[in-house]
Every structure is written in structure tokens, then in C-alpha cells.
Design an enzyme around this catalytic site. Sequence first.
Site, PDB file in Angstrom:
ATOM      1  N   VAL A 136       6.632 -19.626 100.375  1.00 57.56           N
ATOM      2  CA  VAL A 136       5.440 -20.157 101.035  1.00 57.56           C
ATOM      3  C   VAL A 136       5.477 -21.669 101.157  1.00 57.56           C
ATOM      4  O   VAL A 136       4.520 -22.272 101.647  1.00 57.56           O
ATOM      5  CB  VAL A 136       4.157 -19.719 100.290  1.00 57.56           C
ATOM      6  CG1 VAL A 136       4.005 -18.220 100.336  1.00 57.56           C
ATOM      7  CG2 VAL A 136       4.173 -20.212  98.845  1.00 57.56           C
TER       8      VAL A 136
ATOM      9  N   LYS B 281      -6.713  -8.694 104.756  1.00 60.27           N
ATOM     10  CA  LYS B 281      -7.249  -7.415 105.225  1.00 60.27           C
ATOM     11  C   LYS B 281      -7.889  -7.538 106.599  1.00 60.27           C
ATOM     12  O   LYS B 281      -7.673  -6.691 107.480  1.00 60.27           O
ATOM     13  CB  LYS B 281      -8.273  -6.887 104.218  1.00 60.27           C
ATOM     14  CG  LYS B 281      -7.678  -6.455 102.885  1.00 60.27           C
ATOM     15  CD  LYS B 281      -8.762  -6.024 101.920  1.00 60.27           C
ATOM     16  CE  LYS B 281      -8.165  -5.576 100.586  1.00 60.27           C
ATOM     17  NZ  LYS B 281      -9.217  -5.198  99.614  1.00 60.27           N
TER      18      LYS B 281
ATOM     19  N   SER C 232     -10.482  -1.399  95.506  1.00 59.61           N
ATOM     20  CA  SER C 232     -11.194  -1.839  96.709  1.00 59.61           C
ATOM     21  C   SER C 232     -11.525  -0.712  97.679  1.00 59.61           C
ATOM     22  O   SER C 232     -12.186  -0.956  98.690  1.00 59.61           O
ATOM     23  CB  SER C 232     -10.371  -2.908  97.430  1.00 59.61           C
ATOM     24  OG  SER C 232      -9.127  -2.385  97.851  1.00 59.61           O
TER      25      SER C 232
END
EC number: 3.4.21.53
Length: 937
Positions: free
Chosen positions: A495, A870, A827
Site C-alpha cells: 500500500v 463493502k 457483519s
Amino acid sequence: MAHIRAPTVTIPLLPLPKQTVLLPGVVQRVAVSSTRPDIASLLAAVYAKAASQTPNGRIDTIPIACVPLASPLIGPEGHLLIENGDDKTETADDVDPAKATKADLFPYGVAAKITGVEGRGTGEFTLLVEGVTRIHVEKVISDKAYLEGKVSSYADPALITDAALEELFMSLKLLSRQFVTILRLSSLLPQSSGTPGLSPLLARRLDFYIAKQKYPGALADFMANIVESSYEEKLEILTLIDVKERVAKVIELLDRQITNIKNSMRVTTITATTLPFPMDPDAAKHGKIKPPVKAPGHGAGMPFSPQGGFMGRGGNADEDQEPNEIEELQKRLDAARLSPEAAKVADREIKRLKKIHPAQAEYAVTRTYLETLAEIPWTTTTDDRLGPDTLNRARKQLDEDHYGLDKVKKRLLEYLAVLRLKQAINDDVDSQIKQLEQELGVASESSKEDAAQSTPIDLGVDEKAKAGGDKLEALKSRRMVDKSPILLLVGPPGVGKTSLARSVATALGRKFHRISLGGVRDEAEIRGHRRTYVAAMPGLIVQGLKKVGVANPVFLLDEIDKVGGSSIHGDPSAAMLEVLDPEQNHNFTDHYVNVPIDLSKVLFIATANSLDTIPAPLLDRMETIYIPGYTTLEKRHIAMRHLVPKQLRVNGLDESQVSFTPEVVSRIIESYTREAGVRNLEREISSVARGKAVEFADAKDSGHPENYNPQLTVDDLEKFLGIEKFEEEIAEKTSRPGIVTGLVAYSSGGNGSILFIEVADMPGNGSVQLTGKLGDVLKESVEVALTWVKAHAYQLGLTQSPSENIMKDRSIHVHCPSGAVPKDGPSSGISQAIALISLFSGKAVPPTMAMTGEISLRGRITAVGGIKEKLIGALRAGVKTVLLPAQNRKDAKDLPQEVKDGLEIIHVSHIWEAIRYVWPDGQWPSEHDYPSIESRL
């Protein structure tokens, strides 16, 4: 110095072989053969006397006198008889030791002890005799089987009370060590040179003996036995009872021997220079050094260095003579502007270095240590580019190098702003200090003139000077001290953590150094080794400072989470505590340097992939900044802006020869990579670029470049990259009861997608079957959702009475597609509950609606993670509406504007609220209809 004379005693006399002199402290072998019956008789008498006087019959307790044969060239008191030496017709070689008389013996000898008898297996044996003290033969009283006589012994004094003798003793030590060194170096010459050699082991032992010897007489006797000298000179030394005269004589012999060896070295084309030690007794007494002796001609060999080594080949001694390395080292230390502690240590080590012989191992160790002190940047710093445009320039630099990472950029810009303000304050304080110092300097000069012209003392001047000094100290205390932050960048691989640290150094205009901590298992790699160890060296921190040459670099501590733990080699993570503590690292102590080093100006940036393996005390010392994985949108931007131009350039192409569209890059990201960073994405882009390079080269080589199509389409990817590695879920067009669209974020980071929750029922006994490679937490979420639905089945209109069990005579099966992919996490609780309600009620859920959130037994929807990933995945899959926990409202604010515009985001805090949004036409009770007692303690 007065000697100590013992009373006269009667002991056996052993005439030594021809040209043999035994000195005190020296071991000599005396062969016993058929030509020396006197020795056999003497040995038998010694054994008999030892048996009668000692319980164990030790012969080394019975003294004998080893007396050399007289020489016609030297008198009885050791004076050389030069005037009548030529008249002698009989020499010492003509005398038979076995038949020697008193007239044949030299008046002086050595009282010795027999330390051993060595047999040779041929009937012959050898006596080992060790000299103990000097003796004078007063009278021979028996000459039958062996000689026996009365002797008086002389012992050297135990203490040195004469300053002149002490000075001579030091000179003898210096010359002796020089002699050993030159013998060792001469062993490197060709054997034909005739120069005696010395093995390294023996040289070290001799050097150690010379350094530890405390008695000048003993050292003089020892060196007289080693140095090359005539028989008469050894007899002369034997007669020198006075220690001072004996030491002076040995110095003379050593000086002559060293000169001879050097001349021999010159013959073998070795260009020699005078060693930095006195070469004659007078010079030794006064500490003077002879000037260098020029070698004849231009030798092609290796010139002998004054520091005890060899210089480069070719040239003469004057041309190749280097400056004195100790002086050069002193200049380097002065230029380094050491701290007060380091300067004190350096002065002490320089003094030690001057006293150490260059051939000793300690010399190289001390010199290396001083060179390390000189190379450490104690006060040298890089001027930070902190002008009015500092923040804009740094912001531009960071934006050009990295896309996104707003939190990290924000923190770094804050540091630059604080640094800029502190520098402005310090500049103002420095100007005031300079002005006050000038005023005090003028006042001091005027006060001196007034004091010279007037006798009375003006107390007002002193008061004014004291007040000025107090004000000066107060101004100096107002200077702002810069304590660089210690940042920890935590995120998945690829990253940009490492490259971000390099961009920070570029923006600051500072030097950059990377230290890889992965796999470091030894504390000494951080703190260095003690100087007492062989091949000791400083740790990684000090080595980094030496490399960059400034005291305020940017240090990247890469992979700090992979530092080894506690072991027999220490704990390297514990060693980092002092390095990374802003309150302590201004006094960091490396084991090798052993002097406090200021690390407070160093900007430390550490990187890690996980916090789990970092010890809590170490983690507490760093400011943690989380860098999440890149989203699909960010990856697409990075690829179009950085990766594609880079790979085209690497593969010999330009943008006119290959056209990457955003659609192509998005397909590569979604179907061929699934990672948090962009490393695999860069590899896939490189593969496509190489494939297009082959097409372009073929078309160019065939002479038909017009047949080459630079445009790259989505359909071309399968040709270059193969079939798609990952498939994305797409929202369905139609729906049916029991199916709900959930949201998932991949554990690799950076990517998210939709996940279908499928629930089916069948006749049974109330059992629940779970498939799809679900984890324990996900299974528990299904159980919680089912329990809530069963508890509220009557309110939901699923049963006729509150006591009816909706699972009676029924079993359900919960499945999540992509069964080979492990799934876990809480979740999907809201999705499971809505799917069960949909199945039992027969009402379908809109296919373009997705949801995520954890459900509790009270029906509350709690926060979950990965919201950004998401929702980006949901938008990509064609979802229009998303239900999120109300506690995740803060995460929705950080979403890209493209996601905010493309999705309707609804925040819910209770399952009843979610049910009303899913089926707005139904009559549903509110969560307020079921109050619960909650503790607010």
C-alpha cells in the site's frame, strides 16, 4: 643501584660447553655424553643429596653453579682485552670442558637448578638447567669426579628507586617490542635474505612477556639471551652486577641488531624507514627519535611504514610517506565537533593510541573506534527547507507520489507546520541573543578600559554584566527544542508505506535511510557489540547515522512487527524501546560507541503489517497511523496515473502505442487481482504491456506496422492474462423469498463485494444446517438471528399465537455461495434475520438492496468494519440501496463522492427499523413497543 650479596656457599660447578653462556631466567640444555663424565658424576651427587635432604627427592631444590669457559679476549671483570688479544695463542675453543681447571673457568657464572633430564633412547641424555641468580666463583676446592667450589651470589633489588634506571627500563621495553616487531615483519621477506623470522604466535607471547615484566634486570637478561651477540659480549653482560649498566649494555646490543636487520631488509629491495622508537642509548634516554633513513634508489618492494605496517608498492619512502595517521585522526575528531562526553573519551583513547605499538591488535581496535567517533554526525544537520511555501510544496510532493492516504499526509503536514513555527520562534530568539551578546561585548571592553584607568572598583559594572548574563541565559532557554515524532504506519503489503517514508524525506529535504528489521534476532544488531569482542562494530542505528552523515535524517524502520523476540541473544524489540522513546533517545547509548548519542533530531517512521506481534511497551512509544488497503477506485486511479506509464516505459512502449482504458484497468483489478496493495496489479499490467510489445514488434518486423492495433479492450485481457481468476457477484434482476444480498470485505484488504444469503426450509425437527465454509462467528450470527425471529414470530405475523414454535416440524438450511472461500465475521447478522423473515413470511427482498450489520438478541444493529470496501463493491455489483448500522455513519462520510452519488445509504439502529425499510407496505411494530431495561452505570 646497589646489589644484594649473599654469604659464600659450597656447591657443585658445571663447566658449560664451548661458546655457551647461561643467564638468570633462561633455560639451557646441556648434553651429557661419554666425553663429559663429570656431568654424570655431578648428577649422581645431586640425586644422592636430594634423596637425603628432601622427602620426595626433588633435584630442582639442589643448586649447582653453571660456569662458562674463560675467553682470552676478556678480562676476569668483563673488560675487553683489545691490546693483547692478538698475542693469545690459546682460545676458549681449545679448552675441554670435561677437563677444565679453575684457570679455564670464567670467574662469574649463574646459580642454577636442574629442572629436568631428557633421554634420547641412544644412551645419551640432556640436562635442563634454569639460571636463577649471578654468582662469583671465589675458590675451587675439589676437582676429582666433578668440580666443586665456594661461590657468592648477587640478587637484583626488587624495587626501582632510581629515576634514571626507570627511564632506561622504559627505553628497554620500547626497543624490545620494536625488536620483536621487526623480527615478525622480517619473516615476510624471502628466506634467502638471511633475516631471522618470528611466528605470529611467538611474537605475541614475547610481546606479552615484555609488557608484563616488572624487573629491569630480568628483562635485560632475557633480551641479552635473544639478541645476536658474541661470546665475549655475553660474558660481559654476565659480569654486570649493576642493573643500570646491564640495561644500558642490552640497549646497545638491541640497537645494533635492529640496524643490522634493517640493512638486511634493504638488500632485499625493501625500502625501510626508521621506526618511531629510539635507536641508540642516548636517544633512548632522552626520548629522541632518529630521522628517517632514505633507502638507496627506488625500491620496487613494499616500503616499511613508521606505523608498523607496509605501504603501497613503487616510489621511494619520501614520495609514499603518508601523514602521521594519529595526527590525521586528531584533525578528523576536531572537525567532527564531538559532544563533551565523546570528546573526553576521544582524548583518552588518543593518548592510549600513542602508547600502543602499531603491530599490536589493540592498536587497530582503538584506531577503528576513534574513526567511528569521527564519522558519527554529532552536530552536522541538513537545513530543512522551511520557507513560506513549505506546506504547499510538501502537499504537492505527497500528492504526486501517493494517491489517497489522507490521514498520513495530514499528520505529516502537521509536523511540518509545527517545525516551521518553531523555526520562526528560534530565528527571533537567535537574533535577540546575537544583539545582546554584542551589547555585552561592548560593555565588557569599556569596563576593562575603565578598570585600567581608575583604581576604585565599580560594582555597578559587575551588576550590569551579571544582569546581562542572566538575560542571555533566559533567552537561550526560550529556544524551542524539536522532538521529531515517531510514526508507525500499519497496513497490508503493497500500500506504499515504504515509499511514503521516502516521499517525506524528499518533502523535508532530508537524507533518507532504510533499516530492515525483519528477522533481526540479536540485540547487538540494534545496540552494537562491546568493544571487547573480536570484530566488534556499532549497531544498525549508528551505522545508519555514519552512512547519511547528518544528525537529522529520516529513518525508515521497515517491518518492525517482524523483529525477533527474547532469546539467548537478548531481546531486540526491547532494545528499540530507548531508540523510539522521544524522552530518552537524546541519550541513546550504543554498546560499541559507549557514549550518549542524540537521536532526538531523527525522524523515525516505522512500518508494520500487523500490531499483534509488536510488544505493548514498544507500541505505546509510537504514534500509530492505519493505512487501509486501496479501494477499487483508488487502484484504478493509481494504475492510470502511475503504474501504466511506468510499465509502458519499462517495456519500451509509449502511450501512443498502447492505450489502457479505465474499463480495462477496472477489469484487471476486479477479475485478475484481489489484494490490498497494487503489486500484483502492476505485475498484471506489465504482462499485458509485454504482450502488446510482442504484437508491436511482430508487426514492425514484418513490414506492416499498420496491422498493429494499439487499442486495448476488455476482450483482449484473456489472451494476455488467461481466464479470469476471480468472479464478482452481480445483483440479480429478480428476487424470491429467503434470498438477501449481504456485503463482504475480503481479508486481503482493499476489496469488497456482495454476498448472497440463501435460506431454504423443509420438513424436519427444527434443525439448522449451515454450509458455505462458514466460520464460528458467522454460525453464531445465524443462531442469534434465528433466536430473535423465533422470539418475535407472533409480532412478525409468522405464527397464530405467541406460544407457537415456528420451527415445529420444520428444518432450515442456510447457505452462502462460493463455498470454497472461507467466510467469517458478525457483519451478516442483519442479512440472516431479514432472510429468515423473508422465508417464513414469503415476502421477497428487493434484489438491488444490500445490507450489513451485526444483530444482538435485543434486535439492535451494531457497527461493523470494512464499510468503504463493502460499499464500493456494492456499487460495482449494481446495488442501489444499502442498509448500514447507525453507528457506521462516521465511516460513510469518508466514502468517495462517486459512491455517495451512486448509492442510497440508509442508517438503521434496530431490526424493526430495517424491516420497515425492506417492506414499507407492511404493518410492523416499532422497537419502542418492546422497551428493555438497560444499565447506564
